[in-house]
Design an enzyme around this catalytic site. Structure first.
Site, short mmCIF file in Angstrom:
data_model
loop_
_atom_site.label_atom_id
_atom_site.label_comp_id
_atom_site.label_asym_id
_atom_site.label_seq_id
_atom_site.Cartn_x
_atom_site.Cartn_y
_atom_site.Cartn_z
N SER A 190 0.85 -1.26 0.00
CA SER A 190 0.01 0.08 0.16
C SER A 190 0.83 1.41 -0.08
O SER A 190 1.68 1.60 -0.89
CB SER A 190 -0.89 -0.06 1.03
OG SER A 190 -1.89 0.91 1.05
N GLU A 313 -9.43 -5.64 -3.38
CA GLU A 313 -8.74 -4.60 -2.77
C GLU A 313 -9.66 -3.93 -1.69
O GLU A 313 -9.27 -3.93 -0.47
CB GLU A 313 -8.09 -3.91 -3.50
CG GLU A 313 -6.79 -4.25 -4.32
CD GLU A 313 -5.58 -4.24 -3.43
OE1 GLU A 313 -5.52 -3.70 -2.37
OE2 GLU A 313 -4.44 -4.58 -3.98
N HIS A 411 -7.50 -5.75 0.66
CA HIS A 411 -6.24 -4.87 0.93
C HIS A 411 -5.42 -5.50 2.27
O HIS A 411 -5.89 -5.41 3.09
CB HIS A 411 -6.66 -3.65 0.91
CG HIS A 411 -5.67 -2.65 0.73
ND1 HIS A 411 -4.58 -2.46 -0.23
CD2 HIS A 411 -5.20 -1.71 1.69
CE1 HIS A 411 -3.87 -1.56 -0.28
NE2 HIS A 411 -3.92 -1.09 1.14
#
Length: 510
Positions: A190, A313, A411
């Site tokens: 990320s 995600e 995610h």
């Protein structure tokens, strides 16, 4: 038998701790002076030497931040945060080095257990694992050089400057921990992956690493100086001060409160056109190019990349919104308007049609999350691999698609598999990994691939060729998959204005 182990660094002697199952950890080592007092909101300064033996058995505080629902309970935060941690199988030898850069939207994150624990990756991969803290939020990314004049020149992107300082410390000291300074691999998820993209574009980071793993990289979320100037000015207004110098006397808690007030809470609004948040600024000096610009120019071709994203995600945010009783109120019209504003009308119509065909019963809010997952992570990962390889570099692509209970392949869910500690600690997420029957096999496969990439530059499958469709799949299915999938690739090929669209667009597969 002693449970301690000692090394001598450039700043002095350290006493680390031997681990029960083998190897050792050295925690809380300063790689820069504490960024407090006159050094708050200033570039990192080299650490001072110390006399005697410094205790390196205790992990230190994470940078100041507002805890979120996934923050570990009891976490400690402090401005005195510029410390590095090292896990090593043996201080003798010369092993590959894997340096972790945490995510957290450039507003949160930690380099300490349980968020990050390098011991299982260290043992399973026979590598030296390093993590470090860097400044986040306004304290790490307030763009004061644009509003403060000459006195604030050189203060852009302090969080990225911290990262360069940490990597220089690794370069200068890691041989003492059994690591090879000429074989350093960065890996991050990320915001950590976005930071790696920035490091690829930063002149000050050249020569400090050899390979990089970019896991769900939001590399398009880099702000223009004018946007960052307005955000910095609004911060001063929210704090009731008129000059950047006055920020030195404002309590960190007040800065945290103010920085949250002046940026949108919704992740989509932050990332879509007109949005803003704390994060990297294209200032022209510290960060002179975006990651994609650097890749297209051939600046990154000397670094081998492993890059990918997760199938589901943004769906973790759907769970968080449901738990908190919040979330945007959307209908089909507002969904179309938002997507069209980001990528143009033809792409918006085609994307909504593709998402709807895949999930006929999905709400507009769910379709929005599918779009944002592509917009922020999956498409940037693909386009970074394309730009890098078209300029002569080598990249390996993957897709994480595990069907974990409740969260799927949301995610960040791949991170515990990479570290090898997915089933080791306590808590709801660890139980989730233990409950999924494929965890042991997938964890071994990912840890092995990541460590082998760090060792040799080859994770075990063919590298990406420009225009190719295949990515290695890590999930319930094992093999290769089209990424982006054929259902959305044609629609994304119609996108305009998206920050990852190159001036001369490479064709996406049919």
């Amino acid at each position: 038998m002693s449970d301690s182990v000692s090394v001598v660094t450039g700043q002095g002697r350290l006493a680390g701790r031997l681990l029960d199952d083998g190897g050792a950890v050295f925690a809380g080592i300063p790689y820069a002076e504490p960024p407090v007092g006159a050094l708050r909101l200033r570039p990192p300064q080299p650490p001072r030497r110390w006399e005697g033996v410094r205790d390196a058995t205790r992990f230190r505080a994470a940078p100041p931040q507002t805890p979120h629902p996934l923050s570990p309970p009891g976490a400690v935060y402090d401005e005195d945060c510029l410390h590095v941690n090292v896990w090593t199988p043996d201080i003798r030898g010369r092993r590959p080095v894997m340096v972790w850069i945490y995510g957290g939207a450039f507003e949160s994150g930690s380099a300490t257990p349980p968020t990050t624990d390098g011991q299982w990756l260290m043992r399973g991969g026979d590598v030296v694992v390093v993590s470090f803290h860097y400044r986040v939020g306004a304290l790490g990314f307030a763009h004061l050089s644009g509003i403060g004049g000459e006195a604030w020149a050189g203060t852009a992107n302090l969080g990225l400057q911290d990262q360069v300082a940490a990597l220089r410390w690794v370069r200068e000291n890691i041989t003492r921990f059994g690591g090879d300074p000429d074989n350093v691999t960065l890996f991050g998820n990320s915001a950590g992956a976005s930071a790696i993209g920035c490091l690829l574009a930063m002149p000050s980071a050249r020569g400090l690493f050899r390979r990089a793993v970019m896991m769900s990289p939001p590399i398009a979320r880099i702000y223009a100086p004018a946007t960052a100037d307005r955000l910095a000015a609004d911060l001063l207004d929210a704090l009731g001060v008129t000059r950047p110098e006055q920020l030195a006397d404002v309590p960190a808690e007040r800065i945290l409160s103010a920085q949250a007030e002046i940026v949108p809470a919704d992740m989509g609004v932050r990332a879509l056109p007109g949005g803003r948040a704390w994060g990297p600024v294209l200032d022209g000096t510290v960060l002179p190019r975006t990651p994609l610009q650097a890749a297209a120019a051939g600046d990154t071709k000397g670094i081998t990349l492993l890059i990918g994203a997760n199938r589901d995600e943004m769906l973790i945010y759907e769970l968080m919104q449901q738990a908190g009783g919040s979330g945007p109120q959307l209908d089909d019209g507002t969904l179309y308007d938002e997507i069209a504003g980001a990528v143009g009308a033809p792409a918006a119509s085609a994307l909504i049609e593709a998402y709807r065909a895949a999930e006929p019963d999905a709400t507009p809010a769910r379709l929005r999350l599918r779009f944002l997952g592509d917009h922020l992570y999956r498409v940037p990962a693909w386009r970074m691999a394309e730009a890098h390889t078209r300029a002569g570099g080598t990249a390996y692509r993957y897709l994480f698609s595990a069907d974990l209970p409740v969260v799927g392949s949301a995610h960040g869910m791949e991170v515990p598999f990479v570290f090898g500690g997915h089933d080791k600690s306590e808590g709801a997420l660890s139980q989730l990994y233990r409950d999924w029957p494929g965890s042991a096999e997938l964890g071994h496969r990912m840890t092995t691939a990541w460590a082998e990439f760090a060792r040799t530059g080859d994770p075990g499958w063919a590298p990406h060729s420009p225009g190719a469709v295949q990515a290695c799949e890590f999930g319930s299915a094992m093999g290769f998959v089209a990424e982006p999938p054929a259902s959305t690739a044609a629609a994304w090929a119609l996108a305009v204005n998206h920050p990852t669209v190159p001036e001369v667009r490479a064709p996406m597969h049919d």
